[in-house]
Enzyme design. Structure first.
Site, PDB file in Angstrom:
ATOM      1  N   ALA A 123      37.594  49.759  34.739  1.00 45.17           N
ATOM      2  CA  ALA A 123      37.989  49.762  36.149  1.00 45.17           C
ATOM      3  C   ALA A 123      37.513  48.539  36.926  1.00 45.17           C
ATOM      4  O   ALA A 123      37.685  48.485  38.141  1.00 45.17           O
ATOM      5  CB  ALA A 123      37.515  51.038  36.861  1.00 45.17           C
ATOM      6  N   GLN A 167      45.798  46.584  20.631  1.00 48.09           N
ATOM      7  CA  GLN A 167      45.727  45.630  19.515  1.00 48.09           C
ATOM      8  C   GLN A 167      47.100  45.541  18.852  1.00 48.09           C
ATOM      9  O   GLN A 167      47.278  45.883  17.690  1.00 48.09           O
ATOM     10  CB  GLN A 167      44.653  46.051  18.515  1.00 48.09           C
ATOM     11  CG  GLN A 167      43.247  46.095  19.112  1.00 48.09           C
ATOM     12  CD  GLN A 167      42.190  46.410  18.075  1.00 48.09           C
ATOM     13  OE1 GLN A 167      42.145  45.784  17.017  1.00 48.09           O
ATOM     14  NE2 GLN A 167      41.349  47.388  18.362  1.00 48.09           N
ATOM     15  N   ARG A 192      41.838  34.187  33.847  1.00 50.96           N
ATOM     16  CA  ARG A 192      40.612  34.495  33.114  1.00 50.96           C
ATOM     17  C   ARG A 192      40.067  33.247  32.418  1.00 50.96           C
ATOM     18  O   ARG A 192      40.830  32.454  31.881  1.00 50.96           O
ATOM     19  CB  ARG A 192      40.864  35.570  32.047  1.00 50.96           C
ATOM     20  CG  ARG A 192      41.330  36.919  32.583  1.00 50.96           C
ATOM     21  CD  ARG A 192      41.562  37.894  31.434  1.00 50.96           C
ATOM     22  NE  ARG A 192      42.122  39.170  31.860  1.00 50.96           N
ATOM     23  CZ  ARG A 192      41.391  40.219  32.190  1.00 50.96           C
ATOM     24  NH1 ARG A 192      40.066  40.125  32.165  1.00 50.96           N
ATOM     25  NH2 ARG A 192      41.961  41.351  32.543  1.00 50.96           N
ATOM     26  N   LYS A 246      46.075  37.211  37.938  1.00 54.56           N
ATOM     27  CA  LYS A 246      44.699  37.024  37.468  1.00 54.56           C
ATOM     28  C   LYS A 246      44.613  35.789  36.582  1.00 54.56           C
ATOM     29  O   LYS A 246      45.508  35.531  35.777  1.00 54.56           O
ATOM     30  CB  LYS A 246      44.228  38.241  36.651  1.00 54.56           C
ATOM     31  CG  LYS A 246      44.182  39.536  37.418  1.00 54.56           C
ATOM     32  CD  LYS A 246      43.669  40.672  36.565  1.00 54.56           C
ATOM     33  CE  LYS A 246      44.583  40.967  35.396  1.00 54.56           C
ATOM     34  NZ  LYS A 246      44.222  42.195  34.668  1.00 54.56           N
ATOM     35  N   ASP A 286      48.724  42.849  37.326  1.00 57.56           N
ATOM     36  CA  ASP A 286      48.802  41.571  36.615  1.00 57.56           C
ATOM     37  C   ASP A 286      50.265  41.268  36.313  1.00 57.56           C
ATOM     38  O   ASP A 286      51.138  42.124  36.472  1.00 57.56           O
ATOM     39  CB  ASP A 286      47.967  41.576  35.327  1.00 57.56           C
ATOM     40  CG  ASP A 286      48.281  42.766  34.427  1.00 57.56           C
ATOM     41  OD1 ASP A 286      49.481  43.087  34.273  1.00 57.56           O
ATOM     42  OD2 ASP A 286      47.344  43.372  33.885  1.00 57.56           O
TER      43      ASP A 286
END
Length: 338
Positions: free
Chosen positions: A235, A106, A205, A203, A180
């Site tokens: 994982a 964060q 999303r 990746k 990534d």
């Protein structure tokens, strides 16, 4: 080295096994016993945390050994309360040794009306009386700038490099994989240490936690692939990436992850995956299930953390520990170097 440094170690409950290992290694390095301070860290019936330190710490250089792993809030509060107890007991300097810095993911606002919790935790630690932080593989390097006190961020990559050299006979067949685009710098750094090629799993999303599409950038066919990342939580993405690499012709897939959070179904996923091994450090204690998994093993960061603590106490270089050459003699007991 200063023979008369007033140094004390005190451990919270987050990772007692690592704390004891660090104390043992420091005993070897100093040639004299180094023990954890005699203290009591416990909870009242309503789960309030209570700390009592029985050793005298006045004028001492004190190091608190505490990862802020699961349960993150309890372990963070333990760290803050121990620091407050030391500050009120006139310790000369308080260093928080936090192998795994929770809330590091964060580190920025991802949407409107969301917090930057990593900055909040940095403020809490400073206000509690902590003078310095020693940590390992921060999820985002800029978190060091959230603190108004010195932060030393160690790296697991030289330890991983030594372990890879030890366990993989023919490095000419090995390719380092970034899981990534955001982890490319980390993977590239390890690949450079070992003079190996690099490939990337890209990746896409649709929403947080759900991967719609994964593609591979680079050549992996017939290669032994080693995925490198800082955190393995559930994982899911890691196991999908491993499967994709195998589908694209990889001969074998392994993973080196600094912090094995391994929450929820993570261990079962790893056990059922195509990965031949998942190597993690002991920055977070392993569950019994993870210890029993046939394809999960740990490498210890205790030797490196112990040397870093001594370097801080003696006002000598911590960045020297970024070098594999510096760490090699420290890890002689763990590996045979030809």
């Amino acid at each position: 080295m200063k023979a008369d440094i007033n140094l004390k170690l005190i451990a919270g409950n987050a990772n007692m096994e690592l704390a004891q290992a660090i104390a043992r290694r420091m005993s070897v390095y100093r040639g004299m016993p180094v023990e954890l301070a005699n203290a009591r860290v416990e909870r009242f019936n309503d789960k309030e945390i209570f700390v009592e330190i029985f050793d005298n710490v006045r004028g001492e250089d004190v190091f608190i050994l505490q990862s802020t792993c699961n349960p993150a809030n309890d372990n963070l509060m333990e760290l803050l309360i121990i620091a407050d107890a030391l500050k009120r007991s006139s310790a000369s300097r308080i260093t928080a040794v936090v192998p795994y810095f929770g809330y590091a993911r964060q580190d920025r606002r991802t949407a409107a009306r969301t917090p930057i919790s990593a900055k909040l935790v940095a403020n809490l630690m400073t206000e509690a009386g902590i003078d310095r932080v020693l940590t390992l593989d921060l999820h985002a390097g800029q978190i060091q700038g959230f603190f108004d006190i010195p932060v030393d961020n160690l790296y697991a990559s030289p330890v991983f490099a030594m372990d890879i050299r030890h366990h993989f006979e023919d490095l000419s067949k090995v390719t380092i994989i970034s899981p990534d685009v955001g982890g490319v710098a980390r993977a590239r750094e390890l690949a450079k240490r070992l003079n190996l090629g690099l490939a990337i799993v890209d990746k896409r999303r649709s929403r947080p936690g759900e991967v719609d599409e994964m593609t591979i950038i680079g050549e992996v066919e017939g290669r032994t692939c080693i995925i490198v990342d800082d955190i393995c939580d559930t994982a899911g993405t890691l196991c999908k990436a491993a499967g994709l690499l195998k589908d694209n012709g990889a001969e074998a897939v392994h993973a080196y992850i600094t912090h094995g959070v391994l929450s929820g179904p993570a261990v079962e996923r790893v056990k059922g995956s195509v990965m031949e091994s998942l190597v993690i450090t002991d920055s977070i204690p392993l569950s019994d299930e993870a210890r029993d998994a046939h394809n999960i093993r740990t490498v210890s960061v205790a030797p490196m953390m112990a040397q870093a603590i001594l370097n801080v106490a003696n006002d000598t270089s911590v960045s020297s520990l970024f070098s594999e050459q510096t760490l090699r003699p420290i890890y002689e007991a763990f590996y045979r170097f030809d």
